[in-house]
Design a protein around this motif. Sequence first.
Motif, PDB file in Angstrom:
ATOM      1  N   ASP A  64     -70.617 -29.157 -10.718  1.00 11.21           N
ATOM      2  CA  ASP A  64     -71.546 -29.093 -10.343  1.00 11.21           C
ATOM      3  C   ASP A  64     -72.459 -29.932 -10.860  1.00 11.21           C
ATOM      4  N   LEU A  65     -72.080 -30.901 -12.076  1.00 10.88           N
ATOM      5  CA  LEU A  65     -73.164 -31.998 -11.970  1.00 10.88           C
ATOM      6  C   LEU A  65     -72.929 -32.665 -11.270  1.00 10.88           C
ATOM      7  N   LEU A  66     -71.221 -33.233 -10.917  1.00  9.73           N
ATOM      8  CA  LEU A  66     -71.608 -34.570  -9.310  1.00  9.73           C
ATOM      9  C   LEU A  66     -72.179 -33.906  -8.242  1.00  9.73           C
ATOM     10  N   ASN A  67     -72.562 -32.806  -8.144  1.00  6.83           N
ATOM     11  CA  ASN A  67     -73.689 -32.368  -6.747  1.00  6.83           C
ATOM     12  C   ASN A  67     -75.232 -32.258  -7.009  1.00  6.83           C
ATOM     13  N   TYR A  68     -75.224 -32.140  -8.477  1.00  4.50           N
ATOM     14  CA  TYR A  68     -76.357 -33.073  -8.923  1.00  4.50           C
ATOM     15  C   TYR A  68     -76.394 -34.131  -7.781  1.00  4.50           C
ATOM     16  N   PHE A  69     -75.391 -34.848  -8.743  1.00  2.00           N
ATOM     17  CA  PHE A  69     -76.037 -36.494  -8.501  1.00  2.00           C
ATOM     18  C   PHE A  69     -76.319 -37.090  -7.427  1.00  2.00           C
ATOM     19  N   THR A  70     -75.344 -36.091  -7.031  1.00  2.68           N
ATOM     20  CA  THR A  70     -74.701 -37.051  -5.018  1.00  2.68           C
ATOM     21  C   THR A  70     -76.114 -35.421  -3.930  1.00  2.68           C
ATOM     22  N   TRP A  71     -76.365 -34.498  -4.169  1.00  2.00           N
ATOM     23  CA  TRP A  71     -77.230 -34.102  -4.166  1.00  2.00           C
ATOM     24  C   TRP A  71     -78.398 -35.008  -2.729  1.00  2.00           C
ATOM     25  N   GLY A  72     -78.172 -34.256  -1.382  1.00  2.00           N
ATOM     26  CA  GLY A  72     -78.661 -34.242  -0.922  1.00  2.00           C
ATOM     27  C   GLY A  72     -78.805 -35.617  -0.058  1.00  2.00           C
ATOM     28  N   GLY A  73     -77.730 -36.559  -0.017  1.00  2.00           N
ATOM     29  CA  GLY A  73     -77.207 -37.524  -0.051  1.00  2.00           C
ATOM     30  C   GLY A  73     -77.537 -38.451  -0.603  1.00  2.00           C
ATOM     31  N   LYS A  74     -77.905 -38.768  -1.822  1.00  2.00           N
ATOM     32  CA  LYS A  74     -78.208 -39.339  -2.699  1.00  2.00           C
ATOM     33  C   LYS A  74     -77.460 -40.200  -3.422  1.00  2.00           C
ATOM     34  N   SER A  75     -77.162 -41.114  -3.675  1.00  2.00           N
ATOM     35  CA  SER A  75     -76.177 -42.014  -4.170  1.00  2.00           C
ATOM     36  C   SER A  75     -76.150 -42.362  -5.512  1.00  2.00           C
ATOM     37  N   PRO A  76     -75.740 -41.707  -6.528  1.00  3.75           N
ATOM     38  CA  PRO A  76     -76.580 -41.978  -8.126  1.00  3.75           C
ATOM     39  C   PRO A  76     -75.878 -43.661  -8.488  1.00  3.75           C
ATOM     40  N   SER A  77     -76.429 -43.816  -9.470  1.00  3.31           N
ATOM     41  CA  SER A  77     -75.796 -45.432  -9.747  1.00  3.31           C
ATOM     42  C   SER A  77     -74.447 -45.587  -9.541  1.00  3.31           C
ATOM     43  N   HIS A  78     -73.970 -46.523  -9.600  1.00  3.58           N
ATOM     44  CA  HIS A  78     -72.721 -47.135 -10.118  1.00  3.58           C
ATOM     45  C   HIS A  78     -72.773 -46.566 -11.259  1.00  3.58           C
ATOM     46  N   LYS A  79     -73.525 -47.129 -12.482  1.00  4.51           N
ATOM     47  CA  LYS A  79     -73.177 -46.983 -14.221  1.00  4.51           C
ATOM     48  C   LYS A  79     -73.357 -45.355 -14.118  1.00  4.51           C
ATOM     49  N   THR A  80     -74.132 -44.617 -13.779  1.00  3.48           N
ATOM     50  CA  THR A  80     -74.789 -43.358 -13.787  1.00  3.48           C
ATOM     51  C   THR A  80     -73.239 -42.428 -13.900  1.00  3.48           C
ATOM     52  N   ILE A  81     -72.482 -42.821 -12.472  1.00  5.15           N
ATOM     53  CA  ILE A  81     -71.077 -42.551 -12.050  1.00  5.15           C
ATOM     54  C   ILE A  81     -70.095 -43.127 -12.753  1.00  5.15           C
ATOM     55  N   SER A  82     -70.031 -44.098 -12.979  1.00  2.00           N
ATOM     56  CA  SER A  82     -68.956 -44.645 -14.370  1.00  2.00           C
ATOM     57  C   SER A  82     -68.968 -43.983 -15.121  1.00  2.00           C
ATOM     58  N   ARG A  83     -70.140 -43.779 -15.725  1.00  2.00           N
ATOM     59  CA  ARG A  83     -70.083 -43.067 -17.338  1.00  2.00           C
ATOM     60  C   ARG A  83     -69.499 -41.741 -17.012  1.00  2.00           C
ATOM     61  N   ILE A  84     -70.031 -41.076 -15.840  1.00  2.00           N
ATOM     62  CA  ILE A  84     -69.495 -39.253 -15.756  1.00  2.00           C
ATOM     63  C   ILE A  84     -68.080 -39.938 -15.627  1.00  2.00           C
ATOM     64  N   ILE A  85     -67.057 -40.994 -15.184  1.00  2.00           N
ATOM     65  CA  ILE A  85     -65.667 -40.861 -14.618  1.00  2.00           C
ATOM     66  C   ILE A  85     -65.265 -40.740 -16.332  1.00  2.00           C
ATOM     67  N   THR A  86     -66.203 -42.092 -16.924  1.00  2.00           N
ATOM     68  CA  THR A  86     -65.438 -41.713 -18.396  1.00  2.00           C
ATOM     69  C   THR A  86     -65.432 -41.176 -19.395  1.00  2.00           C
ATOM     70  N   PHE A  87     -66.386 -40.230 -19.250  1.00  2.00           N
ATOM     71  CA  PHE A  87     -66.827 -39.179 -19.866  1.00  2.00           C
ATOM     72  C   PHE A  87     -65.409 -37.575 -19.704  1.00  2.00           C
ATOM     73  N   GLN A  88     -65.211 -38.090 -18.273  1.00  2.00           N
ATOM     74  CA  GLN A  88     -64.132 -36.454 -17.510  1.00  2.00           C
ATOM     75  C   GLN A  88     -62.461 -37.408 -18.124  1.00  2.00           C
ATOM     76  N   ILE A  89     -62.491 -38.721 -18.347  1.00  2.00           N
ATOM     77  CA  ILE A  89     -61.136 -39.053 -19.091  1.00  2.00           C
ATOM     78  C   ILE A  89     -60.868 -38.914 -20.410  1.00  2.00           C
ATOM     79  N   SER A  90     -62.411 -39.574 -21.104  1.00  2.00           N
ATOM     80  CA  SER A  90     -62.102 -39.062 -23.083  1.00  2.00           C
ATOM     81  C   SER A  90     -61.986 -37.677 -23.005  1.00  2.00           C
ATOM     82  N   ALA A  91     -62.823 -36.986 -22.035  1.00  2.00           N
ATOM     83  CA  ALA A  91     -62.562 -35.569 -22.600  1.00  2.00           C
ATOM     84  C   ALA A  91     -61.130 -34.928 -22.347  1.00  2.00           C
ATOM     85  N   ASP A  92     -60.982 -35.132 -21.565  1.00  2.00           N
ATOM     86  CA  ASP A  92     -59.869 -35.209 -20.904  1.00  2.00           C
ATOM     87  C   ASP A  92     -58.328 -35.586 -21.774  1.00  2.00           C
ATOM     88  N   LEU A  93     -58.363 -36.297 -22.486  1.00  2.00           N
ATOM     89  CA  LEU A  93     -57.087 -36.654 -23.456  1.00  2.00           C
ATOM     90  C   LEU A  93     -57.993 -36.052 -24.519  1.00  2.00           C
TER      91      LEU A  93
END
Lengths: 131, 449
Positions: B64-93
């Motif tokens: 949902d979070l990813l859909n929110y950031f990309t909704w309507g063809g939006k392209s989230p900033s590099h920083k935002t998406i990089s943070r989401i990925i960092t968060f995902q990997i840390s949470a997975d660990l």
Amino acid sequence: MGQIKILIVDDDPDITEAMKIVLENQGYIVDNAIDSSEGLERIKASMPDLIILDVMMNTLSEGFLLSRELRKNPEYKNIPILMVTSVKQQTGIDFETAAGDETWLPVDGFLNKPVKPEVLLEKVKSLLHES
Amino acid sequence: MEPLLHSTSLVQRAYWLVRLRWIAIAVLGIATFTASKIFHVSLPAQKLYLMAGVLILYNFLLFDLLNYFTWGGKSPSHKTISRIITFQISADLFILTVILHYSGGIENPFFLYFVFHMIIASILLTPWQSYLQATLALLLFGLTVLLEYQGTIPHYKLTGFIRHELYCDSLFVFVTFGVLSTTLYLVVYMTTSISAQLRERQEDYEIANFQLKEKDRLKNEYVLRLTHDIRGHLAAIISCLNIVSDRIVGQLNEKQADLVERASRRTSKCMAFVTALLKLTRMKISGHVDMSYFPLKNVFFDTIAAVENKAAAKSIDLNYEIEPSIDEVYGEPILIEESITNMLLNAIKYTPEKGEVSLFAKDKGDHILIQVCDTGMGIPVNEINKIFNEFFRASNARKVERDGTGLGLSIVKQITEMHGGKIWAENNPTGGSTFSFTLPKTSAKYNTN
């Protein structure tokens, strides 16, 4: 029809000469100008019955601007204008359908260069209501 | 150092992580079930299923979070998406550590799965972020192992799988953890090095690609200027020649008439070539077309009408068929008409007398397929891929018609590509060839630049 006056406004002397020969051969009196300011002078001086106008002269749209200017002037607005140009290939504008649009391209006819003599004559005659 | 991927591909990778996680959840469920029910390993299965449940919830939220950031063809900033990925990997660990804690801690060989997280981090994040993730993994897992070793937190035995209690064997714990630590850092080191190489190469390609496009643009502008100038001169030459050949300025003797006729013919051919080149170049420079919906049937009528005299002159049977489901198509009608006319004229030119030329429009679901089939000479097999190249003329075509611009099919290709379609040619098994192009049904944003 000896007294019909045609003004050619074109910066290419060879094309002007060729058209002049074709038209003079049919008995028209042909005058020419190499740009729109000279064209305007000639129009004022001799009131032609038809103007053959090139589009690209000193600037890319000089012919358009002259045609619009003439249409705004009550004295000249009834002079038929035949636009003769090779600009279509460069701009992609469909002049055949745009010709006659009073605000956009206020000319009465359009021909693509090079114009065949018989095509030129036919168009000129129809604009002068001779055919 | 910049990460390997750009924002858009990074977004795709973020979704990719979500998809990978569904697999991981399935593996967790199946492994727990297999270990506890089939191999009868003592496991706190309920806790592990609960973890799977938490993971499912977490993954939905991320989605949902990813859909929110990309909704309507939006392209989230590099920083935002990089943070989401960092968060995902840390949470997975963190989640992997908790799962490992509930399933034997250091005795559970699934701790090797930390390697996957390191590879993913090294691909998606910068090197130092990846080393930080490796350190986080080792801290989390090391702390769990240490606390289990000390008895501060319970150790869940894998009775039925591990025969001896290894979690409190200091040598085993020390060596295993040491090996894991070196493995994780080495994996990060190796993967980030490879990523760096790929990144360099990618940058080189991007620079080269940019330079090529720039050169191509300059070339097009040069060609446009040149052809426009040449066209002006040709127009003057033709205007003058016409007057002579039309005998407006006097009669010609036979020899003069012949020479003027030759000159006119050559000049006209040159004019046709320059005009075609000008048209092609202009399309390349503008790169876009104003498209609208229009009835294909009308275009077919017009193209057939435009070429039927030429077909009749060679007694060529000219026919066409539009599948009834096709009504309006999306495109620029004048250009589409030009494409079809070019293809038909080509087919007629290279089809012998009493042959057949057919035009078809077929509904292919998401696109319309337009085909021109002929019973002509076909295309030499080794030349079939070059047939749409500018100035290329098939060897057998050159024999039939000495002067051709070699631009007709290039124009068709350019028009098709501007519409987001594909174009190709093939030889028919029964002789002759078929030229096909597609028109996407939806509005295709297309840019040739």
